[in-house]
Design an enzyme around this catalytic site. Structure first.
Site, PDB file in Angstrom:
ATOM      1  N   LYS A 195       0.859  -1.188   0.000  1.00  0.00           N
ATOM      2  CA  LYS A 195       0.000   0.000   0.000  1.00  0.00           C
ATOM      3  C   LYS A 195       0.895   1.238   0.000  1.00  0.00           C
ATOM      4  O   LYS A 195       1.715   1.423   0.901  1.00  0.00           O
ATOM      5  CB  LYS A 195      -0.899   0.010   1.252  1.00  0.00           C
ATOM      6  CG  LYS A 195      -1.668   1.331   1.448  1.00  0.00           C
ATOM      7  CD  LYS A 195      -2.615   1.282   2.653  1.00  0.00           C
ATOM      8  CE  LYS A 195      -3.201   2.671   2.957  1.00  0.00           C
ATOM      9  NZ  LYS A 195      -4.088   2.670   4.134  1.00  0.00           N
ATOM     10  N   ASP A 234      -2.843  10.298   3.075  1.00  0.00           N
ATOM     11  CA  ASP A 234      -4.201   9.850   3.369  1.00  0.00           C
ATOM     12  C   ASP A 234      -4.910  10.909   4.206  1.00  0.00           C
ATOM     13  O   ASP A 234      -4.802  10.942   5.427  1.00  0.00           O
ATOM     14  CB  ASP A 234      -4.163   8.503   4.116  1.00  0.00           C
ATOM     15  CG  ASP A 234      -5.560   7.990   4.432  1.00  0.00           C
ATOM     16  OD1 ASP A 234      -6.546   8.561   3.910  1.00  0.00           O
ATOM     17  OD2 ASP A 234      -5.668   7.009   5.207  1.00  0.00           O
ATOM     18  N   LYS A 286     -10.288  13.000   7.667  1.00  0.00           N
ATOM     19  CA  LYS A 286      -9.745  12.713   8.998  1.00  0.00           C
ATOM     20  C   LYS A 286      -9.860  13.984   9.837  1.00  0.00           C
ATOM     21  O   LYS A 286      -9.585  15.079   9.343  1.00  0.00           O
ATOM     22  CB  LYS A 286      -8.279  12.293   8.896  1.00  0.00           C
ATOM     23  CG  LYS A 286      -8.097  10.882   8.352  1.00  0.00           C
ATOM     24  CD  LYS A 286      -6.659  10.425   8.442  1.00  0.00           C
ATOM     25  CE  LYS A 286      -6.455   9.060   7.827  1.00  0.00           C
ATOM     26  NZ  LYS A 286      -7.081   7.963   8.598  1.00  0.00           N
ATOM     27  N   ASP A 303       1.575   6.788   5.163  1.00  0.00           N
ATOM     28  CA  ASP A 303       0.615   5.776   4.730  1.00  0.00           C
ATOM     29  C   ASP A 303       1.139   5.042   3.485  1.00  0.00           C
ATOM     30  O   ASP A 303       0.477   4.171   2.950  1.00  0.00           O
ATOM     31  CB  ASP A 303      -0.748   6.419   4.471  1.00  0.00           C
ATOM     32  CG  ASP A 303      -1.902   5.455   4.719  1.00  0.00           C
ATOM     33  OD1 ASP A 303      -1.687   4.451   5.425  1.00  0.00           O
ATOM     34  OD2 ASP A 303      -2.999   5.702   4.190  1.00  0.00           O
ATOM     35  N   ASP A 358     -12.266   6.888   3.869  1.00  0.00           N
ATOM     36  CA  ASP A 358     -11.019   6.752   4.627  1.00  0.00           C
ATOM     37  C   ASP A 358     -10.574   5.288   4.714  1.00  0.00           C
ATOM     38  O   ASP A 358      -9.473   4.995   5.163  1.00  0.00           O
ATOM     39  CB  ASP A 358     -11.195   7.346   6.028  1.00  0.00           C
ATOM     40  CG  ASP A 358      -9.869   7.648   6.706  1.00  0.00           C
ATOM     41  OD1 ASP A 358      -8.824   7.576   6.023  1.00  0.00           O
ATOM     42  OD2 ASP A 358      -9.883   7.964   7.915  1.00  0.00           O
ATOM     43  N   GLU A 396      -9.536   3.536   2.345  1.00  0.00           N
ATOM     44  CA  GLU A 396      -9.094   3.556   0.957  1.00  0.00           C
ATOM     45  C   GLU A 396      -8.032   2.510   0.642  1.00  0.00           C
ATOM     46  O   GLU A 396      -7.930   2.056  -0.489  1.00  0.00           O
ATOM     47  CB  GLU A 396      -8.575   4.955   0.600  1.00  0.00           C
ATOM     48  CG  GLU A 396      -7.119   5.251   0.994  1.00  0.00           C
ATOM     49  CD  GLU A 396      -6.814   5.167   2.486  1.00  0.00           C
ATOM     50  OE1 GLU A 396      -7.756   5.328   3.289  1.00  0.00           O
ATOM     51  OE2 GLU A 396      -5.647   4.922   2.859  1.00  0.00           O
ATOM     52  N   ARG A 400      -7.660  -0.595   1.408  1.00  0.00           N
ATOM     53  CA  ARG A 400      -8.152  -1.902   0.951  1.00  0.00           C
ATOM     54  C   ARG A 400      -8.626  -1.837  -0.498  1.00  0.00           C
ATOM     55  O   ARG A 400      -8.592  -2.839  -1.205  1.00  0.00           O
ATOM     56  CB  ARG A 400      -9.267  -2.393   1.894  1.00  0.00           C
ATOM     57  CG  ARG A 400     -10.391  -1.423   2.061  1.00  0.00           C
ATOM     58  CD  ARG A 400     -11.241  -1.708   3.298  1.00  0.00           C
ATOM     59  NE  ARG A 400     -10.563  -1.371   4.548  1.00  0.00           N
ATOM     60  CZ  ARG A 400     -11.049  -1.593   5.762  1.00  0.00           C
ATOM     61  NH1 ARG A 400     -12.220  -2.185   5.903  1.00  0.00           N
ATOM     62  NH2 ARG A 400     -10.375  -1.253   6.837  1.00  0.00           N
TER      63      ARG A 400
END
Ligand code: BES
Ligand code: MN
Ligand code: ZN
Length: 497
Positions: free
Chosen positions: A262, A267, A274, A285, A345, A347, A349
């Protein structure tokens, strides 16, 4: 701390490093009398892990130039000497030498390792890793308002052949992990999606990997809907980077090990923004991808396994604009699975799903291992001590656990179960990307991903949200990115996975 750590080098070492077990009155493999014996009779010479006392050999007497400084480093209890303590010991020595400003050290710990039953090569490797990791500095973002110290290179050697061979490997692995750490540290306005792709191309050119970047309309052609959708709001365009290592000799097996990372360059949470303090730090991230990036470097430069390895980096920035994807959107993935977005959020996956589908459909993988800062929930569950591991294939799991044992990057198994998969069912599409029910949160992430891995493909998911960075100096790390996973993945390929 150091510009570089090198093994070998010419000229006499200024420093001899010897070890003292806890409470011992002599250094293992050295005479009781003389300078070492004298310093070890002092009360501060406890032998605790990383405790350092110094001895200064008498000068003159017409002898050839020996070391001018002897660093006696504590090794802790003899019965518990292992690779992890060796890394901390090396880090303590590195920190010390950075203050003495010496440039050549001779490490004489083989006798101590033998006494403790620790394999000299493994010990040398851990020592090399510890020195290499503690050497890492990232001050390229300091400006004129800071005083930057000039860094010197450190040369390290050992008379023990296996220990020296280990040093070479360890220093190499640390260098790869440090590449991951530097990428992690690089701020999101600089480490943009295209920056990550061009760094991958550059690294591939340097070490002899093949690199392909899938971006723009090619993402549509390939049905990489997760990467495309998550990255849509950012002016920094998303992409999938594919790195390939092919052994020079005929490969032992045609099927590659596929590593998936990833790589969210930032993010923000997207429209499900967030809030509070939870956004700061989200430049990290991308650390799953950084770990895979580092591992590919190690594979090409240190491990050189006799099998094919493919890396897939899912690169995107989760941002906000009128082109942002929204809660309520429904996406159809490459494998036909439809996903209702409930929270933008969640995201990670979505981008990982693309690469997992790709790995299974396009790469004919021997196994797939993914690394992701996927959930805050895994931090609640395991803190910064273990990464969450999901792997129901016994053989692959054993390999991951063995590699973890060697690298010291700890993993703890968490479960897959149909009931968790059921929690991901959507009233609208096949599944949703986040169940508002916070039960078993990190497991929900793993359950989501499982919808994109073909039955029968050995698969391991590692959630590193708790371990990819540390908030305090510890062992060979300073506060900041740890490069978690680079060494584990490298060891896994080195161990004949
Ligand atoms: N990148 C985060 C997870 C994360 C949290 C990484 C803390 C590093 C430190 C991930 O994309 C995320 O936002 N997860 C959410 C998912 C939720 C909204 C369904 C989480 O875990 O809170
Ligand atoms: Mn998120
Ligand atoms: Zn994320």
């Amino acid at each position: 701390m150091f510009k570089a750590v090198k093994v070998g080098g010419r000229g006499a070492a200024q420093v001899l490093v010897v070890g003292q077990f806890k409470g011992a009155k002599s250094a293992e493999g050295h005479a009781k009398d003389g300078a070492i014996g004298e310093v070890l009779s002092r009360t501060e010479a406890t032998g605790d892990v990383g405790r350092i006392v110094e001895a200064f050999p008498a000068k003159g007497r017409g002898k050839s130039a020996g070391p001018s400084r002897i660093v006696v480093v504590g090794l802790g209890e003899k019965k518990s000497l292992n690779a992890e303590t060796m890394r901390s010991v090396a880090a303590a020595v590195g920190r010390w030498i950075a203050t003495t400003k010496d440039t050549k050290i001779d490490v004489d710990l083989a006798a101590a390792c033998k006494a403790a039953g620790l394999d000299a090569q493994r010990a040398g490797c851990a020592f090399g890793e510890g020195l290499g990791l503690v050497a890492w500095t990232c001050d390229q973002f300091r400006g004129t308002a800071s005083s930057k110290s000039t860094l010197t290179s450190l040369e390290v050697r050992s008379d023990s052949k296996p220990f020296a061979a280990g040093l070479e490997r360890g220093v190499g692995l640390a260098e790869s992990a440090n590449i991951a750490r530097t990428l992690s540290q690089t701020p999101p306005n600089i480490a943009t999606t295209s920056y990550m792709a061009s760094e991958a191309k550059k690294m591939a050119r340097q070490v002899g990997l093949k690199c392909t970047v899938i971006q723009g309309s090619k993402l549509d052609d390939e049905g990489l809907v997760g990467i495309k959708t998550v990255g849509a709001a950012s002016e920094n365009k998303p992409c999938l980077v594919r790195l390939e290592y092919t052994p020079s000799a005929r490969a032992r097996s045609g099927k590659p090990v596929v590593l998936v990372g990833k790589t969210m360059t930032y993010d923000s949470g997207g429209l499900s923004l967030k809030v509070g303090g939870s956004m700061a730090g989200m430049k990290r991230d991308k650390d799953g991808g950084c770990a895979v990036f580092g591992a590919m470097h190690a594979i090409a430069t240190v491990i050189k396994p006799n099998r094919k390895v493919v890396a897939l980096l899912c690169i995107a920035e989760n941002s906000v604009s009128d082109e942002a994807y929204r809660p309520d959107d429904v996406l159809t993935f490459r494998n036909g699975v439809t996903v209702e977005v409930t929270n933008t959020d969640a995201e990670g996956r979505l981008v990982m799903a693309d690469a997992l589908c790709w790995a299974c459909e396009r790469e004919d993988p021997a196994c797939v291992i993914d690394v992701a800062t996927l959930t805050g929930g895994v931090v609640v569950a395991l803190g910064s001590t273990f990464a969450g591991m999901w792997c129901d294939d016994d053989k692959l799991r054993r390999k991951v656990e063995d590699a973890s044992e060697v690298s010291g990057e700890r993993v703890w198994r968490l479960p897959h179960h149909q009931e968790y998969r059921d929690m991901m069912k959507s009233p609208v599409a096949d599944i949703l990307n986040s169940n508002p029910n916070r039960k078993a949160h990190p497991i929900q992430g793993a359950a989501f991903l499982s919808y994109f891995v073909e039955e029968g493909v050995p698969w391991c998911h590692l959630d590193i949200a708790g371990v990819h960075a540390t908030d305090k100096d510890s062992g060979p790390y300073i506060a900041g990115p740890t490069g978690w996973g680079t060494r584990l993945l490298a060891e896994l390929l080195g161990g004949g996975a």
